[in-house]
Motif scaffolding. Structure first.
Motif, PDB file in Angstrom:
ATOM      1  N   LEU A 187       0.837  -1.197   0.000  1.00  0.00           N
ATOM      2  CA  LEU A 187       0.000   0.000   0.000  1.00  0.00           C
ATOM      3  C   LEU A 187       0.874   1.250   0.000  1.00  0.00           C
ATOM      4  CD1 LEU A 187      -2.619  -1.154   2.673  1.00  0.00           C
ATOM      5  CD2 LEU A 187      -2.763  -1.338   0.191  1.00  0.00           C
ATOM      6  N   GLN A 188       0.265   2.400  -0.268  1.00  0.00           N
ATOM      7  CA  GLN A 188       1.028   3.646  -0.355  1.00  0.00           C
ATOM      8  C   GLN A 188       1.690   4.023   0.968  1.00  0.00           C
ATOM      9  OE1 GLN A 188      -1.736   6.517  -1.988  1.00  0.00           O
ATOM     10  NE2 GLN A 188      -1.085   6.066  -4.072  1.00  0.00           N
ATOM     11  N   ASP A 189       1.103   3.618   2.090  1.00  0.00           N
ATOM     12  CA  ASP A 189       1.709   3.962   3.389  1.00  0.00           C
ATOM     13  C   ASP A 189       2.805   2.984   3.802  1.00  0.00           C
ATOM     14  OD1 ASP A 189       0.345   1.684   4.176  1.00  0.00           O
ATOM     15  OD2 ASP A 189      -1.035   2.718   5.534  1.00  0.00           O
ATOM     16  N   GLY A 190       3.158   2.026   2.930  1.00  0.00           N
ATOM     17  CA  GLY A 190       4.247   1.099   3.202  1.00  0.00           C
ATOM     18  C   GLY A 190       3.804  -0.244   3.749  1.00  0.00           C
ATOM     19  N   ARG A 191       2.562  -0.345   4.205  1.00  0.00           N
ATOM     20  CA  ARG A 191       2.089  -1.637   4.710  1.00  0.00           C
ATOM     21  C   ARG A 191       1.827  -2.593   3.561  1.00  0.00           C
ATOM     22  NH1 ARG A 191      -3.015  -0.335   8.142  1.00  0.00           N
ATOM     23  NH2 ARG A 191      -3.371   0.997   6.322  1.00  0.00           N
ATOM     24  N   VAL A 192       1.783  -3.885   3.880  1.00  0.00           N
ATOM     25  CA  VAL A 192       1.500  -4.921   2.888  1.00  0.00           C
ATOM     26  C   VAL A 192       0.166  -5.559   3.217  1.00  0.00           C
ATOM     27  CG1 VAL A 192       2.209  -7.169   1.981  1.00  0.00           C
ATOM     28  CG2 VAL A 192       3.922  -5.373   2.381  1.00  0.00           C
ATOM     29  N   LEU A 193      -0.704  -5.642   2.215  1.00  0.00           N
ATOM     30  CA  LEU A 193      -2.043  -6.184   2.368  1.00  0.00           C
ATOM     31  C   LEU A 193      -2.093  -7.562   1.709  1.00  0.00           C
ATOM     32  CD1 LEU A 193      -4.993  -5.174   3.240  1.00  0.00           C
ATOM     33  CD2 LEU A 193      -5.317  -4.757   0.808  1.00  0.00           C
TER      34      LEU A 193
END
Length: 197
Positions: A136-142
């Motif tokens: 994701l754009q905030d660096g997290r992985v979904l």
């Protein structure tokens, strides 16, 4: 199929018979033999790293180490350490390194790209095969979808997916800053080989 900076595309695996690869050169519109992988792979993950190396993992019936292709020697070498990947794996770059997910076992690792092998970074709450991961754009992985593990079964020589449960699969999120997994309240119906954007 992985595009390289020089314009060529490396096609890896696609068969459980051998670990062959092929280069496609768009300038000549021709295919040629590429470097052999140590493992035959089908449905695996491939990720071109920023330093030009190619990392491949998963796509094997029996869990096996990931492999790294060095653009200096053009040879595949097993990734050091005890991380093993079975049928279904995802590879995603994060600010903390490459996140490697073995969905079938639910195990996850982070690799900083150096000589030492990946370090364990917890597990998925729900082991799954044929799932999808996206940064994701905030660096997290979904992580979404897939079929709930267990193993696939064989009928008449063909591999059959287990019938998915009617229960929702949780949407899981990895936060590289905190180094941990969490689940969103919303779940999705099981789905396999889907796309996420």
């Amino acid at each position: 199929a992985t595009p390289f900076p020089d314009g060529r595309v490396l096609v890896t695996g696609g068969s459980l018979k051998d670990g062959s690869t092929e280069w496609f050169d768009p300038a000549t519109r021709r295919f040629s033999s590429g470097p052999a992988m140590a493992q035959a792979r089908q449905g695996h993950g491939a990720l071109l790293l920023k330093d030009g190396r190619l990392l491949v993992a998963g796509g094997t019936e029996n869990p096996a180490a990931a492999e790294i292709l060095d653009p200096v020697t053009w040879k595949f070498q097993p990734l050091p350490g005890d991380a093993r990947f079975g049928l279904s794996a995802e590879l995603l770059e994060t600010e903390a390194g490459v996140l490697l997910i073995d969905g079938q076992a639910g195990k996850c690792w982070l690799w900083d790209g150096k000589a030492k092998g990946p370090k364990s970074t917890g597990s998925l709450a729900s082991a799954r095969i044929l799932f999808k991961g996206i940064r994701l754009q905030d660096g997290r992985v979904l992580v979404t979808g897939g079929w709930p593990a267990p193993q696939t079964e064989r009928r008449g020589g063909r591999r059959m997916l287990p019938k998915p449960a009617s229960a929702l699969l949780p949407v899981e999120v990895f936060n590289p800053r905190k180094g941990r997994w969490s689940a969103w309240k919303a779940g999705l119906l099981p789905r396999a080989r889907h796309q996420t954007t």
